[in-house]
Design a protein around this motif. Structure first.
Motif, mmCIF file in Angstrom:
data_model
loop_
_atom_site.group_PDB
_atom_site.id
_atom_site.type_symbol
_atom_site.label_atom_id
_atom_site.label_comp_id
_atom_site.label_asym_id
_atom_site.label_seq_id
_atom_site.Cartn_x
_atom_site.Cartn_y
_atom_site.Cartn_z
ATOM 1 N N GLY A 148 0.827 -1.108 0.121
ATOM 2 C CA GLY A 148 -0.156 -0.072 -0.101
ATOM 3 C C GLY A 148 0.777 1.233 0.067
ATOM 4 N N ASP A 149 0.126 2.397 -0.302
ATOM 5 C CA ASP A 149 0.816 3.681 -0.068
ATOM 6 C C ASP A 149 1.491 4.300 1.142
ATOM 7 N N CYS A 150 2.289 5.080 1.369
ATOM 8 C CA CYS A 150 2.550 5.469 2.625
ATOM 9 C C CYS A 150 3.110 7.015 2.327
ATOM 10 N N HIS A 151 3.041 7.798 3.571
ATOM 11 C CA HIS A 151 3.315 9.061 3.657
ATOM 12 C C HIS A 151 4.267 9.107 4.917
ATOM 13 N N PHE A 152 5.422 9.781 4.754
ATOM 14 C CA PHE A 152 6.486 9.882 5.643
ATOM 15 C C PHE A 152 7.128 11.574 5.464
ATOM 16 N N VAL A 153 7.951 11.709 6.557
ATOM 17 C CA VAL A 153 8.772 12.772 6.786
ATOM 18 C C VAL A 153 10.099 12.655 7.151
ATOM 19 N N ILE A 154 10.973 13.208 6.657
ATOM 20 C CA ILE A 154 12.338 13.284 7.146
ATOM 21 C C ILE A 154 12.705 14.545 7.491
ATOM 22 N N LEU A 155 13.318 14.626 8.950
ATOM 23 C CA LEU A 155 13.743 15.810 9.160
ATOM 24 C C LEU A 155 15.388 15.763 9.572
ATOM 25 N N SER A 156 16.177 16.454 9.371
ATOM 26 C CA SER A 156 17.665 16.466 9.421
ATOM 27 C C SER A 156 18.501 17.611 9.511
ATOM 28 N N GLY A 157 19.548 17.624 10.366
ATOM 29 C CA GLY A 157 20.473 18.803 10.314
ATOM 30 C C GLY A 157 21.546 18.597 11.100
ATOM 31 N N PRO A 158 22.609 19.270 11.128
ATOM 32 C CA PRO A 158 23.939 18.814 11.604
ATOM 33 C C PRO A 158 23.733 18.832 13.194
ATOM 34 N N ALA A 159 24.434 17.723 13.853
ATOM 35 C CA ALA A 159 23.997 17.573 15.146
ATOM 36 C C ALA A 159 24.883 18.501 15.833
ATOM 37 N N LEU A 160 24.443 19.466 16.856
ATOM 38 C CA LEU A 160 24.941 20.279 17.716
ATOM 39 C C LEU A 160 26.027 19.745 18.731
ATOM 40 N N ASN A 161 25.370 18.673 19.422
ATOM 41 C CA ASN A 161 26.194 17.923 20.516
ATOM 42 C C ASN A 161 26.481 19.008 21.524
ATOM 43 N N GLU A 162 25.440 19.957 21.846
ATOM 44 C CA GLU A 162 25.809 20.995 23.047
ATOM 45 C C GLU A 162 24.843 20.514 24.214
ATOM 46 N N PRO A 163 25.209 21.055 25.163
ATOM 47 C CA PRO A 163 24.448 20.815 26.704
ATOM 48 C C PRO A 163 23.056 21.616 26.361
ATOM 49 N N ILE A 164 21.976 20.965 26.983
ATOM 50 C CA ILE A 164 20.680 21.599 26.893
ATOM 51 C C ILE A 164 20.207 21.820 28.417
ATOM 52 N N ALA A 165 19.548 23.094 28.542
ATOM 53 C CA ALA A 165 18.777 23.516 29.713
ATOM 54 C C ALA A 165 17.522 23.886 29.284
ATOM 55 N N LYS A 166 16.601 23.117 29.659
ATOM 56 C CA LYS A 166 15.158 23.422 28.845
ATOM 57 C C LYS A 166 14.113 23.556 30.126
ATOM 58 N N HIS A 167 13.279 24.600 29.734
ATOM 59 C CA HIS A 167 12.165 24.718 30.674
ATOM 60 C C HIS A 167 10.952 25.151 29.542
ATOM 61 N N GLY A 168 10.232 24.189 29.450
ATOM 62 C CA GLY A 168 9.070 24.426 28.230
ATOM 63 C C GLY A 168 9.577 24.652 26.964
ATOM 64 N N PRO A 169 9.226 25.850 26.085
ATOM 65 C CA PRO A 169 9.663 26.472 25.016
ATOM 66 C C PRO A 169 10.869 27.255 25.173
ATOM 67 N N PHE A 170 11.596 27.051 26.198
ATOM 68 C CA PHE A 170 12.919 27.712 26.618
ATOM 69 C C PHE A 170 13.814 26.813 26.294
ATOM 70 N N VAL A 171 14.838 26.864 25.438
ATOM 71 C CA VAL A 171 15.779 25.837 25.398
ATOM 72 C C VAL A 171 17.431 26.654 25.305
ATOM 73 N N MET A 172 18.053 26.398 26.382
ATOM 74 C CA MET A 172 19.652 27.122 26.431
ATOM 75 C C MET A 172 20.441 26.350 26.623
ATOM 76 N N ASN A 173 21.803 26.494 26.845
ATOM 77 C CA ASN A 173 22.834 25.879 27.273
ATOM 78 C C ASN A 173 23.136 25.534 28.569
#
Length: 310
Positions: free
Chosen positions: A250-275
């Motif tokens: 059968g048919d299928c529908h998909f997405v691909i998301l890709s980008g350079p890996a940052l490999n940085e620390p993450i400090a996250k609070h909801g929609p705030f993402v800092m280092n």
């Protein structure tokens, strides 16, 4: 989570992950994937929601340190209306993309407006590198007619951002960092090939149907609501990792998301993402001081309703 496998010293592939079901009242449902879902292999993506929205759901809210990206699938009905504290306001139509690079901080909201509207879309939080987390916020749009396609027997793949198979998206120069978003459709038994550059990660998510992903001799079977992530390390000897996606029966529908890996620390609070926690607290304080701006209820009286619903 299924165990992540090493298909070679420089290649990593996650197991198949089922999206977490999320609902908010009667008007919003999603398959949700967070930044820890794939053991770091979503990087630079920190959140992916495949969602349906039929009623205003979210009050105006702040973002900092990321790009909040909305991609409307072509089968959505009606427009998803964007408002932000930068002065942008307008509809995101089916097949369009809105990229909101929040940088040091801004406020926005997006809502379906009008009777019978059904938003079918992706909400993607793409992390910004440390060097760009305090940049001025900005936004841009890609209209449906501006999206080129890879076309071959049994397949159609929209190149919304980035590039694939020699096809380049229209507004790559406006991206804060390179990022590829592909929206693909395969007929039964058709195969799509995509090369993932060295130092990049990719996530393949199935929207409908079923497919097989082959990477470096490893095979994953996915159905609607599933995703798998993979990466090619920056020190790999090969320039790219070949990804093959084949439709099952059968048919299928998909997405691909890709980008350079940052490999940085993450400090996250909801929609705030800092280092760091210090940066996070700095941006939270800046928001409370009003430095992110606001949305004017007098200019947009409908926002008063969204504030009470959010």
């Amino acid at each position: 989570m299924d165990k992540t496998s090493d298909a070679g010293a420089s290649v990593r592939i996650s197991g198949v992950i089922r999206g977490h079901d999320m609902t908010i009242r009667d008007g919003f449902r999603a398959k949700h994937f967070g930044e820890q879902t794939f053991g770091g292999l979503m990087d630079p993506v920190v959140m992916l929601d495949h969602f349906h929205m039929t009623a205003p759901t979210f009050s105006p809210h702040p973002h900092a340190g990321i790009s909040a990206v909305t991609y409307m699938f072509e089968d959505a009905v009606g427009a998803h209306v964007n408002y932000d504290s930068l002065g942008n306001h307008g509809p995101i139509h089916p097949g369009a993309l809105h990229w909101f690079a929040a940088g040091r901080g801004a406020v926005h909201t997006e809502q379906p407006e009008g009777d019978g509207h059904h938003v079918h879309a992706l909400q993607i939080f793409v992390n910004l590198p440390a060097s760009q987390k305090y940049d001025a916020p900005y936004a841009f749009d890609i209209a449906p007619a501006e999206v080129p396609e890879v076309l071959a027997a049994g397949l159609r793949v929209r190149v919304v951002s980035g590039e694939s198979n020699g096809i380049r998206a229209a507004k790559n120069g406006e991206l804060p960092q390179p990022f590829t978003l592909l929206d693909g459709f395969l007929s039964s038994a058709a195969t799509f090939h995509h090369d993932l550059p060295r130092g990049w990660n990719a996530t393949v998510c199935v929207i409908s149907g079923a497919l097989q992903v082959d990477v470096a001799g490893t095979t994953r079977q996915l159905s609607a609501g599933d995703a798998v992530a993979m990466g090619l390390s920056a020190d790999a000897t090969q320039a790219a990792l070949a990804i093959a996606i084949r439709a099952e029966a059968g048919d299928c529908h998909f997405v691909i998301l890709s980008g350079p890996a940052l490999n940085e620390p993450i400090a996250k609070h909801g929609p705030f993402v800092m280092n760091s926690v210090e940066q996070l607290n700095d941006r939270l304080s800046a928001y409370r001081r009003g430095e992110f701006g606001d949305l004017d209820d007098e200019a947009f009286p409908q926002l008063k309703t969204y504030r009470t619903q959010g």
